[in-house]
Scaffold this motif. Structure first.
Motif, short mmCIF file in Angstrom:
data_model
loop_
_atom_site.label_atom_id
_atom_site.label_comp_id
_atom_site.label_asym_id
_atom_site.label_seq_id
_atom_site.Cartn_x
_atom_site.Cartn_y
_atom_site.Cartn_z
N VAL A 19 -1.56 -3.24 14.89
CA VAL A 19 -1.83 -2.00 14.16
C VAL A 19 -0.63 -1.08 14.29
O VAL A 19 0.00 -1.01 15.35
N GLY A 20 -0.30 -0.39 13.21
CA GLY A 20 0.70 0.66 13.23
C GLY A 20 0.11 1.91 12.60
O GLY A 20 -0.70 1.83 11.68
N ILE A 21 0.50 3.09 13.12
CA ILE A 21 -0.11 4.34 12.66
C ILE A 21 0.95 5.25 12.05
O ILE A 21 1.99 5.52 12.68
N ILE A 22 0.67 5.73 10.85
CA ILE A 22 1.47 6.76 10.22
C ILE A 22 0.76 8.09 10.44
O ILE A 22 -0.43 8.23 10.14
N ARG A 23 1.47 9.06 10.99
CA ARG A 23 0.87 10.38 11.25
C ARG A 23 1.48 11.40 10.31
O ARG A 23 2.70 11.46 10.13
N VAL A 24 0.63 12.24 9.73
CA VAL A 24 1.04 13.30 8.81
C VAL A 24 0.43 14.60 9.31
O VAL A 24 -0.74 14.64 9.69
N PRO A 93 4.63 -3.04 5.52
CA PRO A 93 3.56 -2.11 5.09
C PRO A 93 3.71 -0.73 5.68
O PRO A 93 3.41 0.28 5.01
N LEU A 94 4.18 -0.64 6.89
CA LEU A 94 4.38 0.68 7.51
C LEU A 94 5.47 1.45 6.80
O LEU A 94 5.32 2.65 6.51
#
Length: 454
Positions: A19-24, A93-94
């Motif tokens: 899993v990879g997380i994009i934070r905004v 995808p990230l």
């Protein structure tokens, strides 16, 4: 205070993972969620509610299958609206998801900018912000425990108590200074100031210990060739890190690895055996051993306990006289034949001696305890809250010095305006720790150490 722009970044380490997380974070977070993600089920975005769906590109093509969660400010880490997109952990995808977030109005976050916004928006103070990084970088359970205590506000509460104890005396002496013609009631200040100094002294008492727990220390393993340095290093690391043979001089260069000894992250420096040699490579290794010894916080002097003490052992021991030293008689499983009396009775900075067997594991746990206690100043860890940050320690020292000046001034009857200056300096020094009186350049220096996405 809320920022006008919106930032985005990868919040998980780069590379391949599950899993990879994009934070905004920022005012456009919800709009970006609505533009990027097509949820499986229709409905409004609710705070703290995970939604399943797909990230779509500008052509409506699926980029990734994701889970996403929206946090409505101010009840979020930064105090702003936040969107987190949980993607598959591949670089492509990230990268594509982050690029789309940037295309829809976000900009790439700077290192530590999420934590900086949390601080600026009053969600955390500077102690907690720095503790966030300490939790990430903790190398031992003890270091992690101390970092979590600070992240939870333990040290901040003590500092607030200190500040409150000093504010009334400052207000009182300021009133005497600014309104000399008024009849200001007499107040007893010695007792509240001494109470504040008592708490301040408790925090300072464990500061040196706390910094060692957080930052660790360096211990050089020195001795003549084949004394068992590499074997001991492998035993303490619990892995075959250094090459071990029966041939003297196997180690030709210094080798560094970190071990957890008594809750302290200790950089063990395996050095080449110190000896006279005509071998050019080995001679360079010996020179590097001497350099490592001179920079170490602690020296572990290894003596082959299965053989009588040699003049070469005594000569090497002479080189360690400027450093705190623990003498280790190795190869205890082969019997002890080395009489260490001539060495231990003359060493000016001897901190103890111990017989160990790296092969059998004898004495290794106690050796770890000895090393930890020595690095902590010969004292066991205090039950009091430990200050672990060198910046905090220096600010506390300045606050303590200023408070001592104020107390001494009261005893000597100095003018109250001078006492007010000392109290103001003490409070300002405490404020530097929590961020109440911190300068912009210091903020940049602190948060620049964070990774992008935190």
């Amino acid at each position: 205070m809320l920022y006008a722009d919106t930032i985005a970044a990868l919040a998980t380490p780069p590379g391949v993972g599950g899993v990879g997380i994009i934070r905004v974070s920022g005012p456009q977070s919800l709009a970006i969620a609505q533009a990027l993600i097509k949820p499986r089920r229709k409905g409004v975005w609710r705070s703290y509610q995970m939604r399943y769906g797909h990230v779509l590109d500008e052509h409506g093509q699926i980029v990734d299958e994701v889970l996403a969660v929206f946090f409505k400010g101010p009840r979020s880490f930064t105090g702003e609206d936040i969107l987190e997109i949980h993607c598959h952990g591949g670089p492509l995808p990230l990268r594509r998801t982050l690029t789309l977030a940037l295309a829809h109005g976000a900009r790439l976050a700077n290192p530590g900018e999420f934590s900086l916004r949390a601080f600026a928006n009053g969600r955390i103070d500077l102690v907690q912000a720095e503790a966030t990084l300490d939790v990430i970088e903790a190398q031992t359970n003890l270091g992690l425990s101390l970092a979590l205590d600070q992240l939870g506000g333990g040290l901040s509460r003590d500092l607030r108590t200190l500040r409150e104890q000093l504010m009334y005396p400052l207000a009182y002496v300021t009133a005497l200074t600014d309104f000399p013609e008024d009849d200001v009631p007499s107040e007893e200040l010695q007792q509240p100031l001494q109470q504040a100094q008592s708490l301040l002294s408790q925090l300072l008492a464990g500061a040196d210990q706390g910094v060692v727990v957080r930052e660790g220390a360096r211990a050089a393993l020195v001795g003549r060739p084949n004394a068992g340095k590499s074997s001991l290093m492998n035993a303490l690391l619990r892995t075959e890190r250094a090459i071990v043979t029966a041939i003297p001089g196997t180690t030709r260069d210094t080798l560094e690895e970190t071990a957890n000894l008594g809750g302290i992250p200790v950089v063990l420096i395996d050095t080449a055996g110190i000896t006279e040699t005509d071998d050019v490579v080995e001679r360079i290794g010996v020179e590097r051993s001497r350099a490592a010894l001179s920079k170490a916080d602690l020296v572990l002097l290894l003596i082959d306990g299965s053989q009588p003490l040699s003049p070469e052992d005594l000569a090497i021991a002479q080189l360690t006289h400027e450093r705190p030293t623990i003498v280790i008689a190795t190869k205890a499983d082969l019997g002890q034949h080395a009489d260490l009396t001539a060495l231990t009775q003359t060493h000016p900075k001897l901190r103890g001696s111990i017989a160990i067997s790296s092969q059998a594991g004898t004495g290794l746990d106690y050796l770890g305890t000895m090393v930890a206690e020595q690095l902590l100043g010969g004292l066991p860890l205090s039950d009091a809250r430990l200050v672990t940050n060198p910046r905090h320690r220096e600010a506390l020292r300045r606050a303590n010095a200023a408070l001592e000046q104020a107390i001494q001034g009261l005893r000597e009857g100095r003018p109250v305006d001078l006492i007010a200056i000392d109290l103001h300096e003490a409070i300002a020094s405490l404020g530097e720790i929590t961020g109440e009186t911190v300068e912009h350049d210091l903020l940049n220096m602190i948060f620049s150490r964070f990774c992008i996405g935190k």
